[in-house]
Write a protein that holds these residues in place. Structure first.
Motif, PDB file in Angstrom:
ATOM      1  N   GLU A   1     -19.541   6.644   1.430  1.00  0.00           N
ATOM      2  CA  GLU A   1     -19.725   6.534  -0.024  1.00  0.00           C
ATOM      3  C   GLU A   1     -18.796   5.489  -0.622  1.00  0.00           C
ATOM      4  OE1 GLU A   1     -19.040  10.530  -1.202  1.00  0.00           O
ATOM      5  OE2 GLU A   1     -20.987  11.267  -0.467  1.00  0.00           O
ATOM      6  N   TYR A   2     -17.556   5.457  -0.144  1.00  0.00           N
ATOM      7  CA  TYR A   2     -16.611   4.460  -0.644  1.00  0.00           C
ATOM      8  C   TYR A   2     -17.096   3.054  -0.304  1.00  0.00           C
ATOM      9  CZ  TYR A   2     -12.329   1.750  -1.214  1.00  0.00           C
ATOM     10  OH  TYR A   2     -11.410   0.801  -1.590  1.00  0.00           O
TER      11      TYR A   2
ATOM     12  N   ILE B   1      -8.456   7.525   0.498  1.00  0.00           N
ATOM     13  CA  ILE B   1      -9.811   8.070   0.414  1.00  0.00           C
ATOM     14  C   ILE B   1      -9.896   9.481   0.992  1.00  0.00           C
ATOM     15  CG2 ILE B   1     -12.215   7.719   1.150  1.00  0.00           C
ATOM     16  CD1 ILE B   1     -11.451   4.683   1.375  1.00  0.00           C
ATOM     17  N   LEU B   2      -9.166   9.730   2.071  1.00  0.00           N
ATOM     18  CA  LEU B   2      -9.341  10.978   2.811  1.00  0.00           C
ATOM     19  C   LEU B   2      -8.257  12.018   2.550  1.00  0.00           C
ATOM     20  CD1 LEU B   2     -10.436   9.439   6.231  1.00  0.00           C
ATOM     21  CD2 LEU B   2     -11.879  10.155   4.322  1.00  0.00           C
TER      22      LEU B   2
ATOM     23  N   ARG C   1     -18.634  10.879   5.616  1.00  0.00           N
ATOM     24  CA  ARG C   1     -19.399  10.800   4.366  1.00  0.00           C
ATOM     25  C   ARG C   1     -18.582  10.150   3.256  1.00  0.00           C
ATOM     26  NH1 ARG C   1     -21.166  15.899   6.145  1.00  0.00           N
ATOM     27  NH2 ARG C   1     -19.598  16.996   4.862  1.00  0.00           N
ATOM     28  N   LYS C   2     -17.308  10.500   3.170  1.00  0.00           N
ATOM     29  CA  LYS C   2     -16.449   9.914   2.134  1.00  0.00           C
ATOM     30  C   LYS C   2     -16.272   8.412   2.350  1.00  0.00           C
ATOM     31  CE  LYS C   2     -13.737  14.108   1.206  1.00  0.00           C
ATOM     32  NZ  LYS C   2     -12.392  14.730   1.327  1.00  0.00           N
TER      33      LYS C   2
ATOM     34  N   ALA D   1     -17.141  15.211   7.244  1.00  0.00           N
ATOM     35  CA  ALA D   1     -16.834  15.051   5.815  1.00  0.00           C
ATOM     36  C   ALA D   1     -16.133  13.724   5.555  1.00  0.00           C
ATOM     37  CB  ALA D   1     -15.959  16.214   5.343  1.00  0.00           C
ATOM     38  N   CYS D   2     -15.221  13.339   6.448  1.00  0.00           N
ATOM     39  CA  CYS D   2     -14.519  12.045   6.308  1.00  0.00           C
ATOM     40  C   CYS D   2     -15.499  10.884   6.429  1.00  0.00           C
ATOM     41  CB  CYS D   2     -13.422  11.927   7.362  1.00  0.00           C
ATOM     42  SG  CYS D   2     -11.998  12.990   7.067  1.00  0.00           S
TER      43      CYS D   2
END
Length: 759
Positions: free
Chosen positions: A464-465, A395-396, A460-461, A457-458
């Motif tokens: 969302e995932y 993901i990151l 948020r990712k 940012a991580c």
């Protein structure tokens, strides 16, 4: 804690509820997405999310109802009472091991009337039989499993008992099926002993019910005595008190944070500082620990480990509401960003996430268990919240190593196998903050701003995932009046304190609080009788409110008044207080019963004295009475508060650490409540400056009021002599502050610098 002699009370079954749930036990149990849908029992008609979770069990469940209680008497059958709540992990374990098992179901159906109770809907039933379980076993918890005579007297009880599919049991400990069989044998072959034993227990419980424990004069030293207890139990390494499992217990943190601000002459500066630092360390540990959802918002009910790293993942409204207040207090004392950001996270969770009802009000809980993915068929504890290292990499991408270091994510997982009895967390990671941004920047050779942006940012990712790929935990979507009161109060206080710092967020917080109060008033309050309803789910429930519903809601409403200065909140609080007094007040001994005098299905009327995960309803009631007495100038309310505290003077003097919620009110009665009256138009900049100074301080045992002499509030003018005197003083400066104690006021304060020094 209640204790009594149980030597002859089914000693052959003692300690079954001490089953070691986390160490050296491997339980084999087949997980299913749901049970056999072809069978449906009568719980299908229930509104309770917890009861509906059991509507496909082969057990012939009844709700707690006149029908079920009459059936037990008519058939002369003992009752099996099972009490839990929908987010309870071990309730799910017992369901899958026992209540979905055909052999167990047949044994229960043949010999017992089985009754399911949602403890959040019927805290009165839960409290009575939990007192029995704690007194006979030395501990308690949920699920609670109690066998009763047909006339509701307890025979034997415990918490979780392992089902037939549990393949390894501790030596000398029977499983649930063996307990059912033994109780059945005793009822059929030795009934008189059964009944006599149960009657003896009730007699002893009656000795503790209906009365407080008066025990002499109340003194300020109850605060220092309580502190001494917490000193001995404080975990200097991780924060919190005692070992594992470790609970936040917000009411104790409230006491410790506010100890130095109570204006008690017996509390030394050193003690006040120590109390504050213990609470602050605990709150920092919770903020960084696995007990907090670092990708989302909530805080779990407790930690399995003493370092806050591994929670049981259920998230309860009552924790969020109280912890929000703790983090507000911590921020007011320190100004540290970690406390403000955690406060904001909790407020956001309540106001915009899954606990938020679209029409106002807050749902009760999110479950601990969920499906790991959309194509999974087996629920696992914590599945929504835990991560594998490979997922971080996927993901990151290039930022995975920084995020993994920040949140302690390891290739083989970070959960100690000793705390994973069912192998649900193999190679899984519970996120915990292990580095500060500054430390992380040094470790990876980057500047702090860059690292902070990477982490955000991580997050948020990952958010969302998770939102897109993982099924949500079960939501207990009932609205409990008392728990909403706790949340309303903390949100209102936060709105007041943040208005000068972040007016936009303060407006959001106040909106969440007022919408919840409006929802309760519209849906859970009977205007004609002044009575509350306990819960709402799709519609108002049938069970009327208990003492805690009135106490917690009144407290929240008073906080709303001090934020908005809308006297309609005081009017409503007074009406609720009148109803609470008429239904629950003990005129003979003082204090409030938990149940009303017309409760026909409760064998005992108990008083809620000790604080637990929720504060004692008598503690909050005493505080409410003191506040109301100042707000409306009624000394009779203060006298009732004094009687309430005196009713529990025995416990307060012997074990004040068990009643920290009431200790501040005892001090208020001895040192005096403080009343701050802000005079002038709320639109005036100088008045706004006064309020900013007042609200930037942590001020327990203080009531803040407002009056505009040019447009005085007629209700307060009629009720409160101090307000009347202030309005009639036409010679005084227009914008000013009065600090009053003992129903008399000092000289007017006209400058913020003066006010700062006085506070």
């Amino acid at each position: 804690m209640l204790r009594f002699n149980t030597r002859n009370h089914f000693h052959f079954l003692s300690n079954n509820n001490h089953w070691n749930r986390n160490l050296n036990i491997q339980i084999y149990w087949k997980r299913r997405m749901s049970t056999n849908q072809t069978h449906t029992n009568r719980l299908v008609a229930s509104k309770s999310p917890y009861l509906r979770q059991h509507m496909h069990n082969p057990v012939d469940w009844y709700e707690w109802s006149p029908e079920a209680l009459k059936l037990a008497k008519d058939q002369d059958k003992p009752i099996f009472l099972s009490v839990g709540y929908s987010a309870c992990h071990w309730c799910h374990v017992m369901e899958r091991e026992s209540f979905e098992n055909q052999i167990v179901a047949k044994a229960l159906n043949d010999s017992f009337v089985s009754i399911k109770v949602d403890r959040e809907e019927r805290p009165d039933i839960d409290r009575i039989y939990m007192s029995f379980v704690q007194a006979t076993t030395g501990s308690g918890g949920w699920p609670m499993s109690v066998f009763l005579t047909p006339d509701l007297k307890p025979i034997f009880g415990g918490t979780y008992f392992p089902g037939p599919e549990a393949v390894r049991m501790q030596r000398g400990r029977g499983g649930f099926l063996q307990i059912i069989e033994k109780i059945d044998q005793m009822w059929n072959n030795n009934r008189e002993t059964c009944i006599q034993s149960a009657s003896n227990v009730i007699e002893q419980m009656e000795g503790f019910s209906g009365y407080g424990e008066e025990g002499g004069k109340l003194e300020e030293k109850c605060a220092s005595d309580a502190l001494n207890y917490f000193k001995k139990r404080f975990d200097t390494e991780h924060g919190g008190f005692g070992g594992s499992p470790k609970f936040p217990t917000p009411i104790n943190l409230t006491f410790l944070l506010r100890m130095g601000r109570m204006r008690a002459s017996s509390i030394s500066e050193n003690d006040a500082e120590l109390a504050k630092q213990m609470a602050l360390k605990t709150l920092r540990g919770i903020s960084k620990g696995g007990i907090r959802d670092h990708i989302g918002y909530g805080i779990s009910r407790y930690s399995v480990t003493k370092d806050w790293s591994l929670p049981h993942f259920e998230i309860m409204l009552y924790d969020q509401g109280q912890l929000m207040g703790n983090y507000l207090d911590a921020w007011l004392l320190t100004g540290e960003d970690v406390f403000l950001s955690t406060l904001d996270s909790l407020a956001t969770y309540l106001g915009t996430q899954r606990l938020s009802h679209p029409g106002g009000g807050f749902y009760s809980a999110e479950d601990a268990d969920s499906l790991p993915s959309k194509d999974s068929h087996e629920k696992k504890e914590g599945a929504f919240y835990v991560w594998e290292y490979a997922e971080f990499e996927k993901i990151l991408g290039k930022d995975a190593d920084i995020a993994a270091a920040y949140w302690n994510v390891k290739p083989n997982g970070n959960v100690d196998p000793r705390h994973d009895a069912h192998d649900e967390l193999l190679k899984k990671n519970v996120l915990c903050i292990t580095f500060s941004i500054e430390e992380l920047a040094k470790k990876f050779g980057k500047n702090e701003r860059e690292v902070n942006e990477i982490i955000q940012a991580c997050r948020r990712k990952l958010w969302e995932y998770r939102q897109e790929n993982r099924p949500f935990p079960h939501l207990d979507d009932k609205i409990v009046t008392s728990w909403n009161g706790l949340a309303i109060g903390s949100l209102a206080r936060a709105a007041a304190s943040l208005k000068a710092v972040n007016p936009s967020r303060a407006k959001d917080y106040l909106g969440y609080a007022e919408e919840a109060a409006s929802f309760v008033k519209k849906n859970l309050y009977k205007q004609e009788s002044g009575r509350l309803i306990r819960v709402f789910r799709e519609e108002a429930g049938k069970v009327e409110g208990f003492t805690d519903d009135y106490a917690f809601l009144i407290g929240g409403i008073l906080d709303l008044y001090e934020t908005t200065f809308d006297s309609n909140y005081i009017r409503w609080a007074l009406k609720l207080q009148e109803t609470q007094d008429s239904l629950f007040w003990d005129e003979t001994n003082g204090g409030y019963f938990s149940t009303s005098s017309d409760a026909s299905d409760a064998i005992l009327r108990l008083k809620d004295e000790q604080d637990n995960a929720e504060p004692s309803s008598n503690a909050i009631s005493a505080s409410n009475l003191m506040r109301l007495s100042v707000l409306v100038g009624d000394r009779k309310l203060e006298e009732k508060a004094i009687r309430t505290c005196q009713a529990f003077s025995g416990m307060l003097n012997a074990a004040p650490y068990a009643m920290t919620g009431m200790v501040p009110t005892v001090i208020a009665q001895l040192a005096g409540m403080r009343q701050i009256v802000v005079v002038g138009s709320l639109d005036d900049e100088k008045v706004g400056g006064f309020l900013s100074v007042i609200r930037s301080k942590l001020s327990p045992n203080t009531v803040v009021m407002h009056v505009d002499p040019s447009h005085p509030d007629q209700f307060l003018l009629e009720k409160n002599e101090i307000i009347k005197e202030i309005v009639n003083d036409t010679k005084a400066e227009k914008n000013r502050v009065h600090i009053c104690e003992g129903f008399s006021c000092g000289l007017p304060i006209t400058h913020t610098s003066q006010l700062e020094s006085k506070l």
